[in-house]
Design a protein around this motif. Sequence first.
Motif, short mmCIF file in Angstrom:
data_model
loop_
_atom_site.label_atom_id
_atom_site.label_comp_id
_atom_site.label_asym_id
_atom_site.label_seq_id
_atom_site.Cartn_x
_atom_site.Cartn_y
_atom_site.Cartn_z
N ASN A 153 81.10 -16.48 73.17
CA ASN A 153 80.83 -17.73 72.45
C ASN A 153 80.27 -18.80 73.38
O ASN A 153 79.32 -19.52 73.03
CB ASN A 153 82.10 -18.23 71.78
N ILE A 154 80.85 -18.90 74.59
CA ILE A 154 80.36 -19.90 75.54
C ILE A 154 78.92 -19.60 75.95
O ILE A 154 78.06 -20.50 75.99
CB ILE A 154 81.29 -19.95 76.76
N CYS A 155 78.64 -18.34 76.26
CA CYS A 155 77.28 -17.97 76.67
C CYS A 155 76.28 -18.18 75.54
O CYS A 155 75.15 -18.61 75.76
CB CYS A 155 77.25 -16.51 77.13
N GLY A 156 76.68 -17.88 74.30
CA GLY A 156 75.76 -18.03 73.18
C GLY A 156 75.47 -19.47 72.83
O GLY A 156 74.34 -19.84 72.51
N ILE A 157 76.48 -20.33 72.92
CA ILE A 157 76.30 -21.73 72.54
C ILE A 157 75.51 -22.50 73.59
O ILE A 157 74.59 -23.26 73.27
CB ILE A 157 77.67 -22.39 72.29
N ILE A 158 75.83 -22.29 74.86
CA ILE A 158 75.23 -23.11 75.91
C ILE A 158 73.85 -22.59 76.31
O ILE A 158 72.88 -23.35 76.40
CB ILE A 158 76.16 -23.16 77.13
N ALA A 159 73.72 -21.27 76.56
CA ALA A 159 72.48 -20.73 77.10
C ALA A 159 71.77 -19.79 76.15
O ALA A 159 70.68 -19.29 76.49
CB ALA A 159 72.76 -20.02 78.42
N GLY A 160 72.35 -19.51 74.99
CA GLY A 160 71.70 -18.60 74.07
C GLY A 160 71.73 -17.16 74.52
O GLY A 160 70.91 -16.35 74.10
N PHE A 161 72.66 -16.81 75.40
CA PHE A 161 72.75 -15.44 75.88
C PHE A 161 73.31 -14.54 74.78
O PHE A 161 74.08 -14.97 73.93
CB PHE A 161 73.65 -15.35 77.11
N SER A 162 72.91 -13.29 74.85
CA SER A 162 73.42 -12.29 73.92
C SER A 162 73.53 -10.97 74.67
O SER A 162 72.96 -10.79 75.76
CB SER A 162 72.51 -12.13 72.70
N LEU A 163 74.24 -10.04 74.11
CA LEU A 163 74.41 -8.74 74.75
C LEU A 163 73.10 -7.98 74.82
O LEU A 163 72.82 -7.29 75.80
CB LEU A 163 75.47 -7.93 73.98
N ILE A 164 72.26 -8.15 73.79
CA ILE A 164 70.96 -7.48 73.81
C ILE A 164 70.09 -8.05 74.93
O ILE A 164 69.41 -7.33 75.66
CB ILE A 164 70.28 -7.64 72.43
N GLY A 165 70.09 -9.40 75.07
CA GLY A 165 69.31 -10.00 76.14
C GLY A 165 69.78 -9.58 77.51
O GLY A 165 68.97 -9.38 78.43
N ILE A 166 71.09 -9.44 77.70
CA ILE A 166 71.62 -8.97 78.98
C ILE A 166 71.16 -7.56 79.28
O ILE A 166 70.79 -7.22 80.41
CB ILE A 166 73.15 -9.09 78.99
#
Length: 600
Positions: A538-551
Motif C-alpha cells: 500500500n505504501i509503495c502504491g500510494i507514494i510511488a505507484g509501484f506494483s508487483l508487475i512493475g518490479i
Amino acid sequence: MPVAMESLDQDQPFRLALGRAAWWIPHPGRGRGAPPFNTTTTQNTNHLPGTSAEDTRKLSFSAALKDLLQNLSFHCYSKLVEPGRRIQERFFWFVFHITALSVLIAFLWGTYTNEQEALVTTMYHPMYPIWKVEFPAISVCSLNRISQRAAWQYAHKLSGKDPKQRNASHFYEQLKAFMYMYYDPSDLVDIDNALRFQSFLDKFDTGEEDLFFNTRKRMHILTPNCSDMFVSCRIAGRLFDCMDQFETTLTSHGYCCTFNYDGRYVNKRDFRQRYFGPDMGLVLTLKTDPSDNFYKINGHNGYPDPYSGGVAERVAETGFNTLLPVRAKIFETLPEARSMSQSVRKCLFENEMPWIFARHYTFSKCISACRAQSVVSLCECVPFSLPHRYIDGNEKRIYCTLQHLACLKRYEFKWLNVITSRENVTGLEHELQDALFCPLCLASCTETRYSVRGAMTLGLPTPNPTKGPARSNPGPRANNSYGPRFTPASGKVPSSSSAGTSPAELAVVRIYFAETHIQYFRQIIKSAWYETFSTIGNICGIIAGFSLIGICELLFFLAKQLWQACRAELRADLAHIHVQIRTQVAEPEAERPMKLFILP
C-alpha cells in the motif's frame, strides 16, 4: 486491408509506439519488419532497418533504459524521456520522483523499525475472576536463623571431638562469633580466627560420606524447626495442620517453611474458595521464642533473593496483626510466538530451558542461576542455599565456608547489580563494567505477577485479667486465640492461657487477594507476514505507484542487461581467440633444423 494498416501507422503518434524490449514484442521469434502480412513488409523494414529478432534487441544501455522508462508500468516515469518535453518539465519530474523515492524509503524504514517489536500487549479480559488465579507460594522464615539450643548441642559435639579437651563454652563462643558469617559475610572482624575455626571444622566435623565440610547439612541442623513457629493455620475459613501443608525448602535466607511449594493450590477453585478478604485467605498464627535467639538476619543474601525479582518480602512483627493484600496480574503470550526468535519476542516460555529449570523457567530463577554461576567461577564454591540444578557438577564442588568470606565480600557489589543487556549510559561506565552480565535471562512470556500493596499492621488485643478468664472455646476465629498450633487429633485449639504464650510473642499474618477480579493481558503477534506485505504494498502504491508487475519488469530489465553484458564479453573473448588462431595459420611455417643421425 494493407492500405488500412498503413494509414493507421501513419496516424499513430511516435510516443505511443510499442517498445522494443522483449516483454512488449508481440512475436519475439520474428523481426519487427516481418509481420504476417506480406504487403507491409517493405514499409516496416524501411522504418526499422534490420529484420532479425537479434538485431532488434541489440540496443545500447541508454537506449534500453529509455525504452524501459517509456513502457514501465510505474506511474509517470515516461515523463522523463517523453519527446516534446522541455528541460524544465523533465527537471520537475526528476525532482518529483526523487522526492517520492525519499519519502518512500522513510516510510518503509519506519515500517521496518515498528515491525521489530513483533509482539504487542492487549487487554484480553479486564474482569478476570480471582478464583481462577493460582495462589502464590508463601515462605515463612524466622529472623533467628540459628537456634540457641541447636548451637549448644553442636558445641558439646565439637567439644567431644576436640583433641585439646576444650569445653563446650569455648566452641559456643566460636559459633557465636563466626557462624553468622554464613548469612552475612559483610562484617569480617577477625578473619584469622575464623580461618582457624574453619580448619578445625574441616578436620573434625566431616562425615564419613563427605569429602569436605558440608555447610548445607550443618546449617539445616542449626536452623529452627518449622514446628516451633506455627500456632495455627487456616485457609478459606478452614483450619488445617500446618506441618501437612508447609515443607522445609531453601530460600534466600536458608531453610524456611514454604506453603504451596508444589502448586497444589494452583488449580481453579470453587467460588467460595477464592481467597478474597482478610478472613478467607491464608491466616497464620506464629510464635517466637526469645530465649532461643542466637543470630537474627539483617541482610538479603542467598539464591534466589528479592533482588532477583519476582519475590516480595515483608516482616511480620510480634504483637501485631499483619495484613498482606495480594494483587495479581496475568501476562500470557500466545503459542504462535514460539516460531519467532527469542531476540525478537524478547521473552522465554517456561519449558525453553528444561536442563536448568525443569520446565519451570522464570526470570527470577534465571538471574539467581546466573549469579550462582558467577559465585562458583570467581570463588570456586557453592552457596549452601543454592539449588543443585543451577550448577553443573555441583557434587564435585565444596560449599562456601568461612575461608571463602574474603572472596564473597570482594564481589558483593557485582552480584547485587545485574544487567541483561549492555547500553552505554553517560556516568554509569564504572557500574556497567562491574555489574554482572546475564544476556541469556529474558522476561517470562507467560506469568502471573503478584504485588503486595496496602499492607498494614494492627495491634493484637492484650488479655485483661479484670474482665474474667479467657474463653476456652474461641469458635471459628481460632486464629485470634493465640494458642498453640492446631492438632487434628483433638480438633481444638487451646487458648493462650493454657499454652503459656503472651500476645507479645505472637504474630498473626493474613495473606489474601485484595480484588475479586483482575486484569488479564495477552501478547499477540503484531502483524502476520501477509499483513506486513500488504502494508508495504500500500505504501509503495500510494507514494510511488509501484506494483508487483512493475518490479518484475525492472528485475527482468536488469537481468537482461546483465546477460547481454556477459554475452558480449564472451563473444569478444571468442573473437579474439579466433583472430589469434587465424594469424597463426596464415604465418609461413619456419624452416626446421636438420637432424643428423650417425649409425654404426
